[in-house]
Design an enzyme around this catalytic site. Structure first.
Site, mmCIF file in Angstrom:
data_model
loop_
_atom_site.group_PDB
_atom_site.id
_atom_site.type_symbol
_atom_site.label_atom_id
_atom_site.label_comp_id
_atom_site.label_asym_id
_atom_site.label_seq_id
_atom_site.Cartn_x
_atom_site.Cartn_y
_atom_site.Cartn_z
ATOM 1 C CB SER A 148 -2.072 -54.914 -28.990
ATOM 2 O OG SER A 148 -0.819 -54.408 -29.365
ATOM 3 C CE1 TYR A 161 -1.973 -49.988 -26.227
ATOM 4 C CE2 TYR A 161 -0.533 -51.746 -26.993
ATOM 5 C CZ TYR A 161 -1.625 -50.920 -27.196
ATOM 6 O OH TYR A 161 -2.351 -51.018 -28.355
#
Ligand code: NDP
Length: 258
Positions: A148, A161
């Site tokens: 990401s 996350y």
């Protein structure tokens, strides 16, 4: 002389976790169009059925299993079922993911933290173990993990996350070192801002300022579409990338370059 680069996935078997929606769906369909047989894991059976039908109408041998990747006891039987029905897994895409917008560590509960780490990191380790053991017997395989932008940047409101996605980059490198002698390449994709259910809240009026900031920072000036992840995933799944390993490739419309 080595063979010319081929992006053809004919005869390959791919397993895509979280293949029933968003980026996983885009990658699964791209693999099918490139000739692979494709299995998907996802919890929602209606979404599984929709993607299974799309895979089959693309001409692929395909299967969809209702698997929760955080259910450790379910992983090995499901993996074995894929191999029994479609054949040995050549390509594993660890894509299933959740993001808990906790607001930061002061608010985040241990349960929320654990659910993200279990889905985004521990399941990657466990499924990669299963896939690598199988691939090693054939001296051929591709493992593709989902990183990401938060593999690179901190994320105040979603620390679990960014912790998981940062770890994915290092796990990708570590597995790449270990598995290279077995003919297995391990790489990661780091998508920028892609229009999926996960990011839908950012496109609401409530988060307009954040959306404007994303668009201003992305040189492409737009959100990416899930299907736009497929090209790089096909490259990493195919023999065209046989000398690429341990790499995390950004597919972000240039978001990370400024
Ligand atoms: P979506 O929310 O659209 O899709 C997530 C997928 O993961 C769904 O198919 C979902 O299916 C599956 N999933 C979630 N939890 C589980 C579970 N416990 N077991 C099995 N499947 C599960 O997200 P995206 O497509 O946006 O995200 C896909 C990956 O890409 C994630 O790893 C995400 O972190 C990453 N990513 C996304 C970005 C973006 O901008 N969208 C940017 C960077 C990375 P079901 O609910 O049916 O189980």
């Amino acid at each position: 002389m080595t063979a010319p680069a081929s992006f053809d996935l004919a005869g390959r078997v791919a397993l895509v976790t979280g293949g029933n929606g968003g980026i996983g769906r885009g990658i699964a369909l791209g693999f099918a169009q490139a000739g692979a047989a494709v299995a998907i894991f996802g919890r929602n059976t209606a979404k599984n059925a929709e993607v299974l039908a799309a895979l089959k109408s693309a001409g692929a041998r395909a299967m969809a299993l209702a698997v929760d990747v955080t259910d450790r006891t379910a992983l090995e039987p499901a993996f074995r079922r894929v191999e029994a029905e479609l054949g040995p897994v050549d390509i594993l895409v660890n894509n299933a993911g959740i993001a808990n917008l906790s607001g930061g560590i002061l608010q985040e509960t241990a349960e929320s933290w654990d659910s993200v780490i279990e889905t985004q990191l521990n399941a990657v380790f466990l499924l990669s173990k299963l896939a690598a053991a199988s691939m090693a017997t054939r001296k051929r395989g591709k493992i593709i993990n989902l990183g990401s932008m938060y593999s690179y940047f901190g994320a105040g409101p979603i620390p679990s996350y960014s912790a998981a996605k940062g770890a994915i980059v290092q796990l990708t490198k570590s597995m790449a070192i270990e598995l290279a002698p077995h003919g297995i390449q391990v790489n990661a994709l780091a998508p920028g801002w892609i229009e999926t259910d996960m990011t839908a809240p950012v496109r609401t009026e409530a988060l307009k300022a954040m959306n404007d900031e994303i668009l201003a920072r992305t040189p492409a000036g737009r959100w990416g579409q899930p299907e736009e992840m497929a090209g790089t995933a096909i490259f990493l799944a195919s023999s065209a990338s046989d000398f690429v390993t341990g790499e995390t490739i950004r597919v972000d419309g240039g978001y990370a370059i400024r």
